[in-house]
Design an enzyme around this catalytic site. Structure first.
Site, PDB file in Angstrom:
ATOM      1  NE  ARG A  19      -1.246   2.458   2.920  1.00  0.00           N
ATOM      2  CZ  ARG A  19      -0.744   3.561   3.467  1.00  0.00           C
ATOM      3  NH1 ARG A  19      -0.689   4.688   2.783  1.00  0.00           N
ATOM      4  NH2 ARG A  19      -0.274   3.547   4.705  1.00  0.00           N
ATOM      5  CG  ASP A  20       3.062   4.265   3.088  1.00  0.00           C
ATOM      6  OD1 ASP A  20       2.948   5.174   2.246  1.00  0.00           O
ATOM      7  OD2 ASP A  20       3.286   4.489   4.281  1.00  0.00           O
ATOM      8  CG  HIS A  62       3.260   4.491   9.387  1.00  0.00           C
ATOM      9  ND1 HIS A  62       2.869   3.475   8.545  1.00  0.00           N
ATOM     10  CD2 HIS A  62       3.691   5.498   8.577  1.00  0.00           C
ATOM     11  CE1 HIS A  62       3.056   3.851   7.286  1.00  0.00           C
ATOM     12  NE2 HIS A  62       3.553   5.078   7.280  1.00  0.00           N
ATOM     13  CG  HIS A 106       7.522   7.746   6.452  1.00  0.00           C
ATOM     14  ND1 HIS A 106       7.340   7.747   5.087  1.00  0.00           N
ATOM     15  CD2 HIS A 106       6.322   7.413   6.977  1.00  0.00           C
ATOM     16  CE1 HIS A 106       6.089   7.433   4.807  1.00  0.00           C
ATOM     17  NE2 HIS A 106       5.445   7.226   5.941  1.00  0.00           N
ATOM     18  CB  CYS A 157       2.690  10.497   2.645  1.00  0.00           C
ATOM     19  SG  CYS A 157       1.039  11.222   2.631  1.00  0.00           S
ATOM     20  CG  ASN A 179       6.579   3.396   4.872  1.00  0.00           C
ATOM     21  OD1 ASN A 179       6.296   3.762   3.739  1.00  0.00           O
ATOM     22  ND2 ASN A 179       5.748   3.512   5.879  1.00  0.00           N
TER      23      ASN A 179
END
Length: 308
Positions: A16-17, A209, A211, A242, A251
């Site tokens: 996803r990310d 979460h 980065h 993002c 990430n």
């Protein structure tokens, strides 16, 4: 979400990310094949995509198809990101049984991301909770919990004030604080989690979460671990960033997190020797921006083919 206190759960968010900012469309069949290989390396919970506007994020337009394919991947726990009530209901209708609802502490980022104020998003989250069947798990992602790309460092009091509205709605969820820009530092991570855990003891499961934009991803994971966090988002090959947070690159890499915990004697269930070839292939996806260090180190040590 059954990890013991002595183990760390790595939540793979690359599909996803890691993919959402890649312009050339990754064939759905390739995504599914990579997903199978990630699960075969020992990863269980995987954020497979997001129910969002296909016009805004065309790379994720095949999330429904990928969710259906998960029925044939033994052991996977497919998680999907949803940004509002509408897409949350669409995810439920598609058969999702693990939602990750995201909203931002920062007014500017939330409006840029979902065209709503944080309080409006909180109201939608409450309505979605009320509509959820009992057999659906919920994860709440608090974006810009530490820092905003538009407003800078976010005051601890702002994050806690938003949680004051959200936690009473349902405490038996996983609550994830997100370093959206990668500008958080280890002391900031430790201090904010300590404050949140003290104020909201009813929350039984916390996550981070992180980065790695400024090279502090692993250090922040370690700080959160020391504070008692046991779930950590990571992206294989360090893919990610993002689209609504300018400058936020990938990430923290799954293989880097798994390596660090293995050296610390902490179980993640991940077989690095199986994961590294998948990470090498992920790093080679056209249009991707890979990161991390362990992938290159272990591929070289194993005399694998050159890895990006």
């Amino acid at each position: 979400m059954t990890t013991t206190d002595a183990a760390a759960e790595v939540v793979e968010v690359g599909p996803r990310d890691g993919y959402q900012g890649i312009k050339p469309f990754i064939p759905t069949e390739m995504k599914i094949d990579l997903l199978r290989r990630l699960v075969s390396s020992g990863l269980k919970r995987v954020e497979i995509g997001s129910f969002v506007s296909a016009a805004a994020l065309p790379q994720l337009a095949d999330t429904t198809e990928i969710l259906a394919a998960c029925d044939d991947i033994p052991g996977i726990i497919p998680q999907v990101l949803v940004p509002n009530e509408k897409y949350g209901r669409l995810a439920l209708n598609a058969g999702s049984r693990f939602l990750a609802f995201v909203l931002s502490v920062s007014e500017a980022h939330n409006r840029n991301n979902v065209r709503r104020s944080p309080r409006e998003s909180a109201e939608e989250y409450g309505r979605l909770l009320a509509a959820m069947p009992d057999d659906v798990d919920m994860r709440l992602n608090i974006a810009t919990a530490f820092d905003c790309p538009f407003e800078g460092r976010v005051a601890e009091a702002e994050t806690i004030a938003l949680l004051d509205c959200l936690v009473p709605l349902r405490a038996n969820i996983e609550l994830c604080l997100c370093d959206t820009t990668g500008r958080a530092s280890p002391d900031h991570v430790e201090h904010l989690f300590a404050a949140c855990m003290q104020r909201f003891p009813q929350v039984k499961r916390w996550a981070l979460h992180a980065h790695d934009t400024y090279g502090l991803g692993l250090a922040n994971v370690h700080s959160a671990w020391r504070q008692g966090v046991r779930a950590f988002d990571a992206s294989y090959a360090g893919l990610g960033g993002c689209p609504f947070a300018p400058g936020a690159t990938g990430n923290v890499a799954t293989e880097d997190v798994a390596w660090m915990f293995r050296r610390m004697g902490i179980d993640t269930g991940i077989d690095l020797e199986t994961l590294i070839p998948v990470a090498c292939d992920g790093a080679a996806i056209p249009g991707g921006l890979p990161g991390g260090r362990v992938r290159q180190a272990l591929a070289a040590a194993a005399a694998n083919a050159p890895c990006l």
